[in-house]
Design a protein around this motif. Structure first.
Motif, PDB file in Angstrom:
ATOM      1  N   PRO A 198       9.984   2.865 -15.230  1.00  0.00           N
ATOM      2  CA  PRO A 198      10.903   3.922 -15.662  1.00  0.00           C
ATOM      3  C   PRO A 198      12.338   3.623 -15.231  1.00  0.00           C
ATOM      4  CG  PRO A 198       9.668   4.639 -13.753  1.00  0.00           C
ATOM      5  CD  PRO A 198       9.099   3.300 -14.158  1.00  0.00           C
ATOM      6  N   ILE A 199      13.263   4.244 -15.912  1.00  0.00           N
ATOM      7  CA  ILE A 199      14.672   4.116 -15.548  1.00  0.00           C
ATOM      8  C   ILE A 199      14.877   4.947 -14.277  1.00  0.00           C
ATOM      9  CG2 ILE A 199      17.039   4.508 -16.300  1.00  0.00           C
ATOM     10  CD1 ILE A 199      15.924   4.449 -19.212  1.00  0.00           C
ATOM     11  N   VAL A 200      15.336   4.317 -13.227  1.00  0.00           N
ATOM     12  CA  VAL A 200      15.423   4.948 -11.912  1.00  0.00           C
ATOM     13  C   VAL A 200      16.344   6.165 -11.914  1.00  0.00           C
ATOM     14  CG1 VAL A 200      16.104   4.574  -9.511  1.00  0.00           C
ATOM     15  CG2 VAL A 200      14.959   2.760 -10.779  1.00  0.00           C
ATOM     16  N   TYR A 201      17.451   6.072 -12.595  1.00  0.00           N
ATOM     17  CA  TYR A 201      18.457   7.135 -12.554  1.00  0.00           C
ATOM     18  C   TYR A 201      18.292   8.162 -13.679  1.00  0.00           C
ATOM     19  CZ  TYR A 201      20.477   4.146 -16.129  1.00  0.00           C
ATOM     20  OH  TYR A 201      20.661   3.379 -17.250  1.00  0.00           O
ATOM     21  N   ALA A 202      17.276   8.049 -14.495  1.00  0.00           N
ATOM     22  CA  ALA A 202      17.147   8.890 -15.695  1.00  0.00           C
ATOM     23  C   ALA A 202      17.041  10.378 -15.374  1.00  0.00           C
ATOM     24  CB  ALA A 202      15.946   8.444 -16.512  1.00  0.00           C
ATOM     25  N   GLU A 203      16.238  10.746 -14.402  1.00  0.00           N
ATOM     26  CA  GLU A 203      16.062  12.169 -14.097  1.00  0.00           C
ATOM     27  C   GLU A 203      17.345  12.796 -13.577  1.00  0.00           C
ATOM     28  OE1 GLU A 203      12.598  13.197 -11.832  1.00  0.00           O
ATOM     29  OE2 GLU A 203      11.417  11.642 -12.835  1.00  0.00           O
ATOM     30  N   GLU A 204      18.040  12.071 -12.729  1.00  0.00           N
ATOM     31  CA  GLU A 204      19.280  12.608 -12.175  1.00  0.00           C
ATOM     32  C   GLU A 204      20.357  12.731 -13.256  1.00  0.00           C
ATOM     33  OE1 GLU A 204      21.050  12.205  -7.715  1.00  0.00           O
ATOM     34  OE2 GLU A 204      20.298  10.407  -8.670  1.00  0.00           O
ATOM     35  N   LEU A 205      20.468  11.710 -14.105  1.00  0.00           N
ATOM     36  CA  LEU A 205      21.432  11.753 -15.191  1.00  0.00           C
ATOM     37  C   LEU A 205      21.063  12.832 -16.211  1.00  0.00           C
ATOM     38  CD1 LEU A 205      23.991  10.603 -16.383  1.00  0.00           C
ATOM     39  CD2 LEU A 205      22.624   8.807 -17.464  1.00  0.00           C
ATOM     40  N   ALA A 206      19.780  13.000 -16.476  1.00  0.00           N
ATOM     41  CA  ALA A 206      19.335  14.051 -17.399  1.00  0.00           C
ATOM     42  C   ALA A 206      19.707  15.428 -16.863  1.00  0.00           C
ATOM     43  CB  ALA A 206      17.829  13.952 -17.626  1.00  0.00           C
ATOM     44  N   VAL A 263      23.245  16.626 -26.582  1.00  0.00           N
ATOM     45  CA  VAL A 263      21.823  16.769 -26.938  1.00  0.00           C
ATOM     46  C   VAL A 263      21.233  15.415 -27.292  1.00  0.00           C
ATOM     47  CG1 VAL A 263      20.239  17.679 -28.692  1.00  0.00           C
ATOM     48  CG2 VAL A 263      21.918  19.184 -27.637  1.00  0.00           C
ATOM     49  N   ILE A 264      21.950  14.635 -28.074  1.00  0.00           N
ATOM     50  CA  ILE A 264      21.467  13.303 -28.466  1.00  0.00           C
ATOM     51  C   ILE A 264      21.297  12.420 -27.234  1.00  0.00           C
ATOM     52  CG2 ILE A 264      22.118  11.173 -29.677  1.00  0.00           C
ATOM     53  CD1 ILE A 264      23.369  13.065 -31.842  1.00  0.00           C
ATOM     54  N   LEU A 265      22.286  12.432 -26.340  1.00  0.00           N
ATOM     55  CA  LEU A 265      22.185  11.633 -25.113  1.00  0.00           C
ATOM     56  C   LEU A 265      21.009  12.082 -24.248  1.00  0.00           C
ATOM     57  CD1 LEU A 265      25.936  11.335 -24.076  1.00  0.00           C
ATOM     58  CD2 LEU A 265      24.413   9.453 -24.702  1.00  0.00           C
ATOM     59  N   PHE A 266      20.865  13.403 -24.089  1.00  0.00           N
ATOM     60  CA  PHE A 266      19.801  13.955 -23.253  1.00  0.00           C
ATOM     61  C   PHE A 266      18.431  13.578 -23.807  1.00  0.00           C
ATOM     62  CE2 PHE A 266      16.850  17.435 -22.228  1.00  0.00           C
ATOM     63  CZ  PHE A 266      16.889  17.381 -20.843  1.00  0.00           C
ATOM     64  N   VAL A 267      18.212  13.861 -25.074  1.00  0.00           N
ATOM     65  CA  VAL A 267      16.916  13.562 -25.690  1.00  0.00           C
ATOM     66  C   VAL A 267      16.673  12.050 -25.707  1.00  0.00           C
ATOM     67  CG1 VAL A 267      15.597  13.674 -27.847  1.00  0.00           C
ATOM     68  CG2 VAL A 267      16.856  15.681 -27.042  1.00  0.00           C
ATOM     69  N   GLY A 268      17.702  11.288 -26.034  1.00  0.00           N
ATOM     70  CA  GLY A 268      17.557   9.827 -26.045  1.00  0.00           C
ATOM     71  C   GLY A 268      17.187   9.280 -24.680  1.00  0.00           C
ATOM     72  N   LEU A 269      17.819   9.787 -23.649  1.00  0.00           N
ATOM     73  CA  LEU A 269      17.521   9.335 -22.289  1.00  0.00           C
ATOM     74  C   LEU A 269      16.090   9.679 -21.895  1.00  0.00           C
ATOM     75  CD1 LEU A 269      18.548   8.128 -19.602  1.00  0.00           C
ATOM     76  CD2 LEU A 269      19.283  10.425 -18.978  1.00  0.00           C
ATOM     77  N   ILE A 270      15.651  10.899 -22.196  1.00  0.00           N
ATOM     78  CA  ILE A 270      14.296  11.314 -21.838  1.00  0.00           C
ATOM     79  C   ILE A 270      13.265  10.489 -22.603  1.00  0.00           C
ATOM     80  CG2 ILE A 270      12.643  13.235 -21.918  1.00  0.00           C
ATOM     81  CD1 ILE A 270      14.803  13.470 -19.724  1.00  0.00           C
ATOM     82  N   VAL A 271      13.461  10.331 -23.906  1.00  0.00           N
ATOM     83  CA  VAL A 271      12.516   9.556 -24.722  1.00  0.00           C
ATOM     84  C   VAL A 271      12.471   8.103 -24.262  1.00  0.00           C
ATOM     85  CG1 VAL A 271      12.105   8.652 -27.059  1.00  0.00           C
ATOM     86  CG2 VAL A 271      12.626  11.067 -26.724  1.00  0.00           C
ATOM     87  N   THR A 272      13.627   7.533 -23.989  1.00  0.00           N
ATOM     88  CA  THR A 272      13.675   6.149 -23.504  1.00  0.00           C
ATOM     89  C   THR A 272      12.969   6.012 -22.167  1.00  0.00           C
ATOM     90  OG1 THR A 272      15.772   5.796 -24.654  1.00  0.00           O
ATOM     91  CG2 THR A 272      15.225   4.238 -22.905  1.00  0.00           C
ATOM     92  N   ASN A 273      13.184   6.977 -21.281  1.00  0.00           N
ATOM     93  CA  ASN A 273      12.544   6.919 -19.968  1.00  0.00           C
ATOM     94  C   ASN A 273      11.027   7.045 -20.084  1.00  0.00           C
ATOM     95  OD1 ASN A 273      12.677   6.610 -17.124  1.00  0.00           O
ATOM     96  ND2 ASN A 273      12.364   8.805 -16.896  1.00  0.00           N
ATOM     97  N   VAL A 274      10.557   7.945 -20.954  1.00  0.00           N
ATOM     98  CA  VAL A 274       9.115   8.091 -21.155  1.00  0.00           C
ATOM     99  C   VAL A 274       8.539   6.791 -21.710  1.00  0.00           C
ATOM    100  CG1 VAL A 274       7.352   9.262 -22.549  1.00  0.00           C
ATOM    101  CG2 VAL A 274       9.120  10.592 -21.374  1.00  0.00           C
ATOM    102  N   ALA A 275       9.233   6.203 -22.675  1.00  0.00           N
ATOM    103  CA  ALA A 275       8.770   4.931 -23.255  1.00  0.00           C
ATOM    104  C   ALA A 275       8.747   3.837 -22.197  1.00  0.00           C
ATOM    105  CB  ALA A 275       9.666   4.532 -24.427  1.00  0.00           C
ATOM    106  N   MET A 276       9.786   3.773 -21.395  1.00  0.00           N
ATOM    107  CA  MET A 276       9.838   2.744 -20.344  1.00  0.00           C
ATOM    108  C   MET A 276       8.732   2.972 -19.308  1.00  0.00           C
ATOM    109  SD  MET A 276      12.262   0.587 -20.969  1.00  0.00           S
ATOM    110  CE  MET A 276      12.527  -0.188 -19.406  1.00  0.00           C
ATOM    111  N   ARG A 277       8.459   4.222 -18.998  1.00  0.00           N
ATOM    112  CA  ARG A 277       7.440   4.532 -17.997  1.00  0.00           C
ATOM    113  C   ARG A 277       6.043   4.141 -18.484  1.00  0.00           C
ATOM    114  NH1 ARG A 277       7.584   8.147 -13.765  1.00  0.00           N
ATOM    115  NH2 ARG A 277       9.520   8.951 -14.628  1.00  0.00           N
ATOM    116  N   TYR A 278       5.706   4.534 -19.723  1.00  0.00           N
ATOM    117  CA  TYR A 278       4.335   4.360 -20.190  1.00  0.00           C
ATOM    118  C   TYR A 278       4.106   3.065 -20.962  1.00  0.00           C
ATOM    119  CZ  TYR A 278       3.627   9.035 -18.523  1.00  0.00           C
ATOM    120  OH  TYR A 278       3.544  10.133 -17.697  1.00  0.00           O
TER     121      TYR A 278
END
Length: 164
Positions: A43-51, A23-38
């Motif tokens: 955005p982190i290229v592999y974030a959606e697939e890894l999520a 859960v921590i990894l999943f939420v951390g990855l999504i939050v980081t990707n949103v931050a990187m995107r906006y």
């Protein structure tokens, strides 16, 4: 067979920690990707697939935990109408059938993950092989089987007058 419920109890503690980490990894990855995107515009290229992979792992770990906790939905309308003497027998029979099904799925899952077709599959964005990520299915089958065998041992213990 009294070791099976104890083994299941130890395993579920490990699974609970694994689910928290996922859960921590999943939420951390999504939050980081949103931050990187906006914020950074990259955005982190592999974030959606890894999520998606993390979510599948989290789901299967959670299902195994729910099997241990007997949190699955059960339809007991027929069983509740049987004589009290027959109910423990039905309980043991159901756990035995579930154990058999999980054993078959575990064998098939191991064969699937080791198959040549899976060897060639890669994560599109990273080029990593998918096979290591697919091992969650046989892992799930093995952990769920341990939990089910623990429940079966307890059911048999109740039938024979001994607590497993």
């Amino acid at each position: 067979m009294s070791y099976l419920p104890a083994l299941s109890g130890g395993l579920v503690r490990l699974e609970r920690w694994a689910s928290r980490a996922l859960v921590i990894l999943f939420v951390g990855l999504i939050v980081t990707n949103v931050a990187m995107r906006y914020l950074a515009g990259k955005p982190i290229v592999y974030a959606e697939e890894l999520a998606a992979i993390l979510l599948v792992w989290l789901t299967l770990v959670a299902v195994s935990i729910s099997i241990r906790d007997k949190a699955q939905i059960g339809v007991t309308l027929l069983v509740d109408r049987l004589p009290r003497v027959a109910q423990p027998w039905i309980d043991a029979l159901v756990w035995a059938l579930i154990a058999g099904m999980l054993a078959i799925l575990l064998n098939a899952g191991i064969g699937w993950v080791r198959s040549p077709a899976v060897e060639f599959e890669q994560i599109i964005t990273t080029g990593w092989p998918k096979a290591p990520f697919f091992y969650i299915f046989p892992i799930f089958c093995a952990t769920a089987l341990i939990h089910v065998l623990g429940h079966l041992a307890e059911s048999i213990g109740k039938l024979t007058g001994r607590l497993a």
